[in-house]
Design an enzyme around this catalytic site. Sequence first.
Site, PDB file in Angstrom:
ATOM      1  N   ASP A  92       0.846  -1.204   0.000  1.00  0.00           N
ATOM      2  CA  ASP A  92       0.000   0.000   0.000  1.00  0.00           C
ATOM      3  C   ASP A  92       0.879   1.251   0.000  1.00  0.00           C
ATOM      4  O   ASP A  92       0.596   2.231  -0.685  1.00  0.00           O
ATOM      5  CB  ASP A  92      -0.990  -0.009   1.174  1.00  0.00           C
ATOM      6  N   THR A 149      -4.974   2.115   9.924  1.00  0.00           N
ATOM      7  CA  THR A 149      -4.705   1.346  11.140  1.00  0.00           C
ATOM      8  C   THR A 149      -3.317   1.707  11.660  1.00  0.00           C
ATOM      9  O   THR A 149      -3.120   1.985  12.840  1.00  0.00           O
ATOM     10  CB  THR A 149      -4.747  -0.159  10.816  1.00  0.00           C
TER      11      THR A 149
HETATM   12  N1  LIG Z   1     -16.186   4.796   5.895  1.00  0.00           N
HETATM   13  C1  LIG Z   1     -15.234   4.395   6.763  1.00  0.00           C
HETATM   14  N2  LIG Z   1     -15.207   3.098   7.156  1.00  0.00           N
HETATM   15  C2  LIG Z   1     -14.272   2.675   7.999  1.00  0.00           C
HETATM   16  N3  LIG Z   1     -13.340   3.469   8.524  1.00  0.00           N
HETATM   17  C3  LIG Z   1     -13.324   4.755   8.185  1.00  0.00           C
HETATM   18  C4  LIG Z   1     -14.257   5.281   7.273  1.00  0.00           C
HETATM   19  N4  LIG Z   1     -13.973   6.598   7.126  1.00  0.00           N
HETATM   20  C5  LIG Z   1     -12.935   6.863   7.915  1.00  0.00           C
HETATM   21  N5  LIG Z   1     -12.537   5.780   8.587  1.00  0.00           N
HETATM   22  C6  LIG Z   1     -11.434   5.719   9.546  1.00  0.00           C
HETATM   23  O1  LIG Z   1     -10.295   5.240   8.845  1.00  0.00           O
HETATM   24  C7  LIG Z   1      -9.453   4.487   9.697  1.00  0.00           C
HETATM   25  C8  LIG Z   1      -9.024   3.251   8.938  1.00  0.00           C
HETATM   26  O2  LIG Z   1      -8.205   3.672   7.891  1.00  0.00           O
HETATM   27  P1  LIG Z   1      -8.112   2.958   6.493  1.00  0.00           P
HETATM   28  O3  LIG Z   1      -9.455   2.516   6.100  1.00  0.00           O
HETATM   29  O4  LIG Z   1      -7.348   3.885   5.643  1.00  0.00           O
HETATM   30  O5  LIG Z   1      -7.155   1.782   6.706  1.00  0.00           O
HETATM   31  P2  LIG Z   1      -7.254   0.300   7.281  1.00  0.00           P
HETATM   32  O6  LIG Z   1      -7.848  -0.655   6.329  1.00  0.00           O
HETATM   33  O7  LIG Z   1      -7.815   0.310   8.654  1.00  0.00           O
HETATM   34  O8  LIG Z   1      -5.769   0.012   7.449  1.00  0.00           O
HETATM   35  P3  LIG Z   1      -4.573   0.127   6.485  1.00  0.00           P
HETATM   36  O9  LIG Z   1      -3.795   1.297   6.995  1.00  0.00           O
HETATM   37  O10 LIG Z   1      -3.881  -1.164   6.699  1.00  0.00           O
HETATM   38  O11 LIG Z   1      -5.071   0.323   5.076  1.00  0.00           O
HETATM   39  C9  LIG Z   1     -10.234   4.207  10.961  1.00  0.00           C
HETATM   40  O12 LIG Z   1      -9.636   4.934  12.023  1.00  0.00           O
HETATM   41  C10 LIG Z   1     -11.626   4.764  10.699  1.00  0.00           C
HETATM   42  O13 LIG Z   1     -12.089   5.490  11.806  1.00  0.00           O
HETATM   43  C1  LIG Z   2       2.626  -0.440   7.549  1.00  0.00           C
HETATM   44  C2  LIG Z   2       1.379  -1.038   6.971  1.00  0.00           C
HETATM   45  C3  LIG Z   2       0.660  -1.878   8.013  1.00  0.00           C
HETATM   46  C4  LIG Z   2       0.449   0.134   6.569  1.00  0.00           C
HETATM   47  O1  LIG Z   2      -0.742  -0.342   6.045  1.00  0.00           O
HETATM   48  C5  LIG Z   2       1.685  -1.882   5.698  1.00  0.00           C
HETATM   49  O2  LIG Z   2       2.279  -1.075   4.731  1.00  0.00           O
HETATM   50  C6  LIG Z   2       2.587  -3.049   5.997  1.00  0.00           C
HETATM   51  O3  LIG Z   2       2.171  -4.043   6.500  1.00  0.00           O
HETATM   52  N1  LIG Z   2       3.898  -2.903   5.633  1.00  0.00           N
HETATM   53  C7  LIG Z   2       4.923  -3.929   5.819  1.00  0.00           C
HETATM   54  C8  LIG Z   2       6.057  -3.409   6.621  1.00  0.00           C
HETATM   55  C9  LIG Z   2       6.819  -2.279   5.967  1.00  0.00           C
HETATM   56  O4  LIG Z   2       6.288  -1.548   5.127  1.00  0.00           O
HETATM   57  O5  LIG Z   2       8.006  -2.128   6.325  1.00  0.00           O
HETATM   58  K   LIG Z   3      -3.634   1.887   3.817  1.00  0.00           K
END
Ligand SMILES: Nc1ncnc2c1ncn2[C@@H]1O[C@H](COP(=O)(O)OP(=O)(O)OP(=O)(O)O)[C@@H](O)[C@H]1O
Ligand SMILES: CC(C)(CO)[C@@H](O)C(=O)NCCC(=O)O
Ligand SMILES: [K+]
Length: 249
Positions: free
Chosen positions: A102, A125
């Site tokens: 990502d 996250t």
């Molecule tokens: N429609 C939505 N549904 C879920 N989460 C949302 C939404 N809008 C904003 N958020 C917020 O986004 C955050 C999650 O971020 P995001 O969806 O970018 O990534 P993720 O799937 O949780 O993790 P990653 O960073 O691995 O992509 C949560 O803190 C949540 O509160």
């Molecule tokens: C850091 C996250 C969790 C962000 O979504 C993802 O990019 C991930 O799992 N990365 C692997 C570890 C790294 O990027 O060094």
């Molecule tokens: K992400």
Amino acid sequence: MILELDCGNSFIKWRVIRSEGASIVGGGVVDTVSALIDAVRGLRGPVPGRCRLVSVRTEEETTSLGQALSQAFGLSVVSARPAKALAGVTNGYDDYERLGLDRWLALLGGYHLARRACLVIDLGTAVTADYVCAAGEHLGGFICPGMPLMRNQLRTHTRRIRYDDLAAERALSSLVPGRTTVEAVERGCALMLHGFVLTQLEQAQALWGEDFTVFVTGGDAALVQNVVPQARIVPDLVFVGLAMACPLD
Ligand SMILES: Nc1ncnc2c1ncn2[C@@H]1O[C@H](COP(=O)(O)OP(=O)(O)OP(=O)(O)O)[C@@H](O)[C@H]1O
Ligand SMILES: CC(C)(CO)[C@@H](O)C(=O)NCCC(=O)O
Ligand SMILES: [K+]
């Protein structure tokens, strides 16, 4: 029709675009594969024939997700793969396969849009910051806990911090010192992210002066919008990079 997925650690961001012209037919955020299948079934118009995805989940989870989708819709699935270099950008990790896909796609997308040095901040996250210089060299980046992880750590490891999501949302209407637990925690964590983002800006300025573009993406981008008014908020930055990494022609 093309189904595009960004499979993060907590949520799956999805959208369906037209093969011709890439206009968006629908999209959303779901937390399970079955919710994703229902959501895509609920769209009007033809079922997508192809799918491209990026996942930071395990190989097994990603494979089983792909299988569930090809079973449900009979579509072909391609996954973004790690690369040492693509579209004028070189991966800065010692071991390029270890860089989260990502992050890789978001910085590909950012460099493609900016065509100059960029700082890419993704608030999900986890929160990540990545640096790409004007020549397209990825200099590396930073990873720290995002808002959901910070608040859950506090909830899990203390006995007296307990509150619900609605209260959390309300608490963030201001950032003055909290007078309730929920305000104190939510605002405290939001300020941690502000500090993180400001420090990244300082580093980028030290490297590049004013000659760079800041991109902010991810579900919690709005939390830091005011701290970086000059930033380009691009919610679909990962999808910009995904189209570059997985062209479907
Ligand atoms: N429609 C939505 N549904 C879920 N989460 C949302 C939404 N809008 C904003 N958020 C917020 O986004 C955050 C999650 O971020 P995001 O969806 O970018 O990534 P993720 O799937 O949780 O993790 P990653 O960073 O691995 O992509 C949560 O803190 C949540 O509160
Ligand atoms: C850091 C996250 C969790 C962000 O979504 C993802 O990019 C991930 O799992 N990365 C692997 C570890 C790294 O990027 O060094
Ligand atoms: K992400």
